[in-house]
Structure formats: C-alpha cells, structure tokens
Design a protein around this motif. Sequence first.
Motif, PDB file in Angstrom:
ATOM      1  N   PHE A   1      17.032  -2.785   7.179  1.00  0.00           N
ATOM      2  CA  PHE A   1      18.621  -3.162   7.018  1.00  0.00           C
ATOM      3  C   PHE A   1      19.297  -1.997   7.524  1.00  0.00           C
ATOM      4  O   PHE A   1      20.489  -2.290   7.242  1.00  0.00           O
ATOM      5  N   ARG A   2      19.143  -1.236   8.392  1.00  0.00           N
ATOM      6  CA  ARG A   2      19.442  -0.048   8.971  1.00  0.00           C
ATOM      7  C   ARG A   2      20.499   0.756   8.188  1.00  0.00           C
ATOM      8  O   ARG A   2      21.663   1.174   8.696  1.00  0.00           O
ATOM      9  N   TYR A   3      20.283   0.837   6.816  1.00  0.00           N
ATOM     10  CA  TYR A   3      21.212   2.067   6.149  1.00  0.00           C
ATOM     11  C   TYR A   3      20.766   3.213   6.524  1.00  0.00           C
ATOM     12  O   TYR A   3      19.700   3.901   6.896  1.00  0.00           O
ATOM     13  N   PRO A   4      21.793   4.219   6.682  1.00  0.00           N
ATOM     14  CA  PRO A   4      21.619   5.705   7.116  1.00  0.00           C
ATOM     15  C   PRO A   4      20.878   6.447   6.016  1.00  0.00           C
ATOM     16  O   PRO A   4      20.781   5.937   4.904  1.00  0.00           O
ATOM     17  N   PHE A   5      20.143   7.331   6.441  1.00  0.00           N
ATOM     18  CA  PHE A   5      19.229   8.195   5.611  1.00  0.00           C
ATOM     19  C   PHE A   5      20.011   9.057   4.535  1.00  0.00           C
ATOM     20  O   PHE A   5      19.647   9.254   3.387  1.00  0.00           O
ATOM     21  N   THR A   6      21.363   9.177   4.837  1.00  0.00           N
ATOM     22  CA  THR A   6      22.246   9.991   3.864  1.00  0.00           C
ATOM     23  C   THR A   6      22.416   8.710   2.416  1.00  0.00           C
ATOM     24  O   THR A   6      22.228   9.301   1.509  1.00  0.00           O
ATOM     25  N   GLU A   7      22.492   7.519   2.933  1.00  0.00           N
ATOM     26  CA  GLU A   7      22.819   6.567   1.811  1.00  0.00           C
ATOM     27  C   GLU A   7      21.379   6.470   0.913  1.00  0.00           C
ATOM     28  O   GLU A   7      21.548   5.941   0.035  1.00  0.00           O
ATOM     29  N   VAL A   8      20.167   6.396   2.013  1.00  0.00           N
ATOM     30  CA  VAL A   8      18.857   5.956   1.281  1.00  0.00           C
ATOM     31  C   VAL A   8      18.667   7.150   0.316  1.00  0.00           C
ATOM     32  O   VAL A   8      18.365   6.886  -0.571  1.00  0.00           O
ATOM     33  N   ALA A   9      19.027   8.347   0.583  1.00  0.00           N
ATOM     34  CA  ALA A   9      18.902   9.675   0.001  1.00  0.00           C
ATOM     35  C   ALA A   9      19.374   9.407  -1.670  1.00  0.00           C
ATOM     36  O   ALA A   9      18.788   9.889  -2.387  1.00  0.00           O
ATOM     37  N   GLU A  10      20.746   8.902  -1.602  1.00  0.00           N
ATOM     38  CA  GLU A  10      21.354   8.728  -2.958  1.00  0.00           C
ATOM     39  C   GLU A  10      20.623   7.796  -3.548  1.00  0.00           C
ATOM     40  O   GLU A  10      20.650   7.760  -4.998  1.00  0.00           O
ATOM     41  N   ILE A  11      20.140   6.649  -3.071  1.00  0.00           N
ATOM     42  CA  ILE A  11      19.124   5.741  -4.107  1.00  0.00           C
ATOM     43  C   ILE A  11      17.911   6.427  -4.509  1.00  0.00           C
ATOM     44  O   ILE A  11      17.567   6.042  -5.557  1.00  0.00           O
ATOM     45  N   VAL A  12      16.924   7.024  -3.498  1.00  0.00           N
ATOM     46  CA  VAL A  12      15.811   7.392  -3.586  1.00  0.00           C
ATOM     47  C   VAL A  12      15.751   8.731  -4.519  1.00  0.00           C
ATOM     48  O   VAL A  12      14.788   8.818  -5.201  1.00  0.00           O
ATOM     49  N   GLY A  13      16.883   9.388  -4.226  1.00  0.00           N
ATOM     50  CA  GLY A  13      16.880  10.566  -4.997  1.00  0.00           C
ATOM     51  C   GLY A  13      16.281  11.797  -4.597  1.00  0.00           C
ATOM     52  O   GLY A  13      15.780  12.624  -5.232  1.00  0.00           O
ATOM     53  N   ARG A  14      16.325  11.967  -3.231  1.00  0.00           N
ATOM     54  CA  ARG A  14      15.660  12.994  -2.515  1.00  0.00           C
ATOM     55  C   ARG A  14      16.657  13.323  -1.270  1.00  0.00           C
ATOM     56  O   ARG A  14      17.603  12.503  -1.210  1.00  0.00           O
ATOM     57  N   THR A  15      16.311  14.323  -0.417  1.00  0.00           N
ATOM     58  CA  THR A  15      17.336  14.677   0.578  1.00  0.00           C
ATOM     59  C   THR A  15      17.063  13.634   1.832  1.00  0.00           C
ATOM     60  O   THR A  15      16.007  13.028   1.862  1.00  0.00           O
TER      61      THR A  15
ATOM     62  N   SER B   1       0.818  -1.268   0.017  1.00  0.00           N
ATOM     63  CA  SER B   1      -0.045  -0.054  -0.007  1.00  0.00           C
ATOM     64  C   SER B   1       0.834   1.158  -0.128  1.00  0.00           C
ATOM     65  O   SER B   1       0.113   2.284   0.094  1.00  0.00           O
ATOM     66  N   MET B   2       2.212   1.073   0.210  1.00  0.00           N
ATOM     67  CA  MET B   2       2.997   2.135   0.182  1.00  0.00           C
ATOM     68  C   MET B   2       3.406   2.711  -1.143  1.00  0.00           C
ATOM     69  O   MET B   2       3.409   1.997  -2.125  1.00  0.00           O
ATOM     70  N   THR B   3       3.961   4.029  -1.216  1.00  0.00           N
ATOM     71  CA  THR B   3       4.602   4.529  -2.463  1.00  0.00           C
ATOM     72  C   THR B   3       5.962   3.997  -2.630  1.00  0.00           C
ATOM     73  O   THR B   3       6.308   3.357  -1.478  1.00  0.00           O
ATOM     74  N   PRO B   4       6.323   3.574  -3.830  1.00  0.00           N
ATOM     75  CA  PRO B   4       7.596   3.253  -4.025  1.00  0.00           C
ATOM     76  C   PRO B   4       8.754   3.800  -3.205  1.00  0.00           C
ATOM     77  O   PRO B   4       9.469   3.172  -2.735  1.00  0.00           O
ATOM     78  N   ALA B   5       8.894   5.072  -3.000  1.00  0.00           N
ATOM     79  CA  ALA B   5       9.753   5.777  -2.271  1.00  0.00           C
ATOM     80  C   ALA B   5       9.674   5.314  -0.859  1.00  0.00           C
ATOM     81  O   ALA B   5      10.673   5.284   0.004  1.00  0.00           O
ATOM     82  N   GLU B   6       8.272   5.460  -0.283  1.00  0.00           N
ATOM     83  CA  GLU B   6       8.331   5.232   1.209  1.00  0.00           C
ATOM     84  C   GLU B   6       8.510   3.484   1.335  1.00  0.00           C
ATOM     85  O   GLU B   6       9.353   3.253   2.534  1.00  0.00           O
ATOM     86  N   ARG B   7       8.277   2.793   0.601  1.00  0.00           N
ATOM     87  CA  ARG B   7       8.832   1.352   0.596  1.00  0.00           C
ATOM     88  C   ARG B   7      10.169   1.164   0.837  1.00  0.00           C
ATOM     89  O   ARG B   7      10.679   0.653   1.781  1.00  0.00           O
ATOM     90  N   VAL B   8      10.965   1.899  -0.125  1.00  0.00           N
ATOM     91  CA  VAL B   8      12.531   1.800  -0.143  1.00  0.00           C
ATOM     92  C   VAL B   8      13.121   2.368   0.911  1.00  0.00           C
ATOM     93  O   VAL B   8      13.815   1.911   1.661  1.00  0.00           O
ATOM     94  N   ALA B   9      12.500   3.390   1.518  1.00  0.00           N
ATOM     95  CA  ALA B   9      13.049   4.159   2.550  1.00  0.00           C
ATOM     96  C   ALA B   9      12.790   3.355   3.771  1.00  0.00           C
ATOM     97  O   ALA B   9      13.768   3.378   4.595  1.00  0.00           O
ATOM     98  N   PHE B  10      11.633   2.824   4.002  1.00  0.00           N
ATOM     99  CA  PHE B  10      11.620   1.957   5.166  1.00  0.00           C
ATOM    100  C   PHE B  10      12.243   0.926   5.226  1.00  0.00           C
ATOM    101  O   PHE B  10      12.814   0.418   6.276  1.00  0.00           O
ATOM    102  N   ILE B  11      12.435   0.057   4.114  1.00  0.00           N
ATOM    103  CA  ILE B  11      13.111  -1.208   4.011  1.00  0.00           C
ATOM    104  C   ILE B  11      14.484  -1.072   4.423  1.00  0.00           C
ATOM    105  O   ILE B  11      15.097  -1.529   5.139  1.00  0.00           O
ATOM    106  N   LEU B  12      15.081  -0.164   3.350  1.00  0.00           N
ATOM    107  CA  LEU B  12      16.600   0.405   3.645  1.00  0.00           C
ATOM    108  C   LEU B  12      16.749   0.784   5.155  1.00  0.00           C
ATOM    109  O   LEU B  12      18.074   0.204   5.651  1.00  0.00           O
ATOM    110  N   HIS B  13      15.995   1.766   5.649  1.00  0.00           N
ATOM    111  CA  HIS B  13      16.455   2.172   6.734  1.00  0.00           C
ATOM    112  C   HIS B  13      16.100   1.615   8.004  1.00  0.00           C
ATOM    113  O   HIS B  13      16.696   0.938   8.964  1.00  0.00           O
ATOM    114  N   ASP B  14      14.702   1.024   8.172  1.00  0.00           N
ATOM    115  CA  ASP B  14      14.310   0.474   9.333  1.00  0.00           C
ATOM    116  C   ASP B  14      14.394  -1.069   9.505  1.00  0.00           C
ATOM    117  O   ASP B  14      14.571  -1.695  10.408  1.00  0.00           O
TER     118      ASP B  14
END
Length: 318
Positions: free
Chosen positions: A153-167, A138-151
């Motif tokens: 797999f514990r990737y920091p948001f700085t790395e998640v940002a590079e993947i998602v293309g947002r700050t 039910s999530m948007t693609p960006a929500e899903r990727v940010a949630f899975i990577l950070h919550d």
Amino acid sequence: MSTQSEQGDGTTDPGLSAIMSERRLLINLAYRLLGSLADAEDVVQETYARWYAMSRSQQDAIDSPGAWLTRVASRICLDQLRSARSRRERYVGEWIPEPLPDHAEWVGGRSGGATGDPADRVTLDESINMALLVVLESMTPAERVAFILHDVFRYPFTEVAEIVGRTPAACRQLATSARRRVRAAQAPAAAAVRRADVVRDFKQAWEAKDIDALIGLLDPAVTTVADGGGLASAELHPVAGGERVARYFVDLLDRVPGLTVLERTVNGQPGLVAQHEGITVTVMAFDVAGDRIKHIWAVRNPEKLRPWPGAAKPAPSR
C-alpha cells in the motif's frame, strides 16, 4: 452495517461520503493482513464504530480521517494477528487463507446469496494470490503489517512506525525480513496463460483418473493442503509427493461420485471449484512454476466458501 448518515439536527453529514469512500481500501488492507474476508469485514465495522463513537468536535479535530481510519484498522488487525496463534492452535486441521472468487462470480457471503456491494470487493492482484497469503502466515504480526502497509500500500515507514509502535528504522528492517521470506518461498511464476493451461490439464487428467498424467503435471515435491476446519472432511495433514497427491485426488473422485469440477479464478489466479449436487464443496488454488504444480491448497471449510456461487447456506441461528 449501519452508519450515521444524519447529524442531530436532521441534516446530512457532509463528511459521510468521504469517510465511507475509505471502506474499499480498508477491506483490501484488512483482508491482506488477516487472510479472512469475514474477519476483515468485522475489522472495518469496528473501525467505523470507533469513528462514530467520537463526538463531532473530536472528528473535526482529525486532519485526515482516511489516515485515522487506516491507523485504527491496522492496529485492530495487528491485535488480531497477535492473538491468532492461539486461535490457530485450536483450529481443526490445517488453516488456509479464505479464497476469493472473481468479481463476476462474487455473491454476498453474509447475506445468504445477495449480490455483494462492489465497494466492498477485494482487488484481485498479485498481492493477494494464495501463495503469497500463505507466506504471510509464516511472518510475525509486525513483519506482516510492515510489509503489507509499505510494500503493497506504499505507506512511508514513518506512518508504519506509528501503527506498529516501533521506530521507522525498525519497521524498515521488518519489511526487509518479510521480503526475504517471500523470495525464499516463491519460485519463478509461470506465465498467466501457462498457469491456466496447467490447471486445465490437471482438471482433465483428474476427471479421467489418469494417475500417470497427473504425476506428469505435479512437481515431485508437490504438497496438497486441505482445510476443512472441522466442519467438512479433509486431510488433517499435508499430502506430499507427486504419486501420493495424484492418488489422493483420484481416490477423492471414487469417494465422492458425481463430483463436478469447474475452472474458476481463485484469488486472481487460475483455480478449480468442485461442486456436489450443485453445492460448492471445495475451492482449490494452485502454485505453478514452469510446467509443474508445486502446491495445491484445497479449502473445504464451508464458513470460508460463503462468497462463492453454490455455497451451502449457513445454518439458521437459534
């Protein structure tokens, strides 16, 4: 999947072991992002293909090959998620994430029954139960990727940002929004032993065709969703309500005499597998809260049952 195990001069690539050791992580990541083992395998194969399409000097210039592989796999998954909505609109009936068996039950879905490579197996933990995977849909693609990577797999948001293309701040908000969705959809889970007891009681009541006992095990607002993918008969729309769901399952036994129901682990949780004449025809996952079943997901699409023992072999390609 073939890999380049040797360099041009015939010597073994010293980085091959390190590169291939990332495969399990990539499979786990891609499955959680896409909800499909077949798609996850394709993503990982494409990721390695891109790695080996580079020259050796380009590979050597990458400080962390593992991080590079993760970024590439995540971006491929993100692209697939963005195009998934149109593909799901063409899907026949309801779409349910692909169910996975316990490791002891695993077979190689693409090799026609050969034992799967243990390194490719998905870790069956709380982040992979069917209830959560359905919420992720039910999530948007960006929500899903940010949630899975950070919550997860514990990737920091700085790395998640590079993947998602947002700050990083925007990715933090995406993960927060995703968490709200998860909390809103999930009721307090029953203890593991109690979940197993409830599923076992459901199996026994179902086999006995005891509608009253089934109703007693089902939440009044229970829903059953079946996924046949147009390849197997299944209800095209969810069945809701305790009595309707109870009668639906009893009628199923009447329509398919000789059905055998087995207790199995489905995505790390107690579930059931239905077999007919030795062929696995349905895998069922349950969402249990307290003493009642709130959701039942029944996967009948044979394309999604290939990792399961007794799954029908795919038709030979022409």
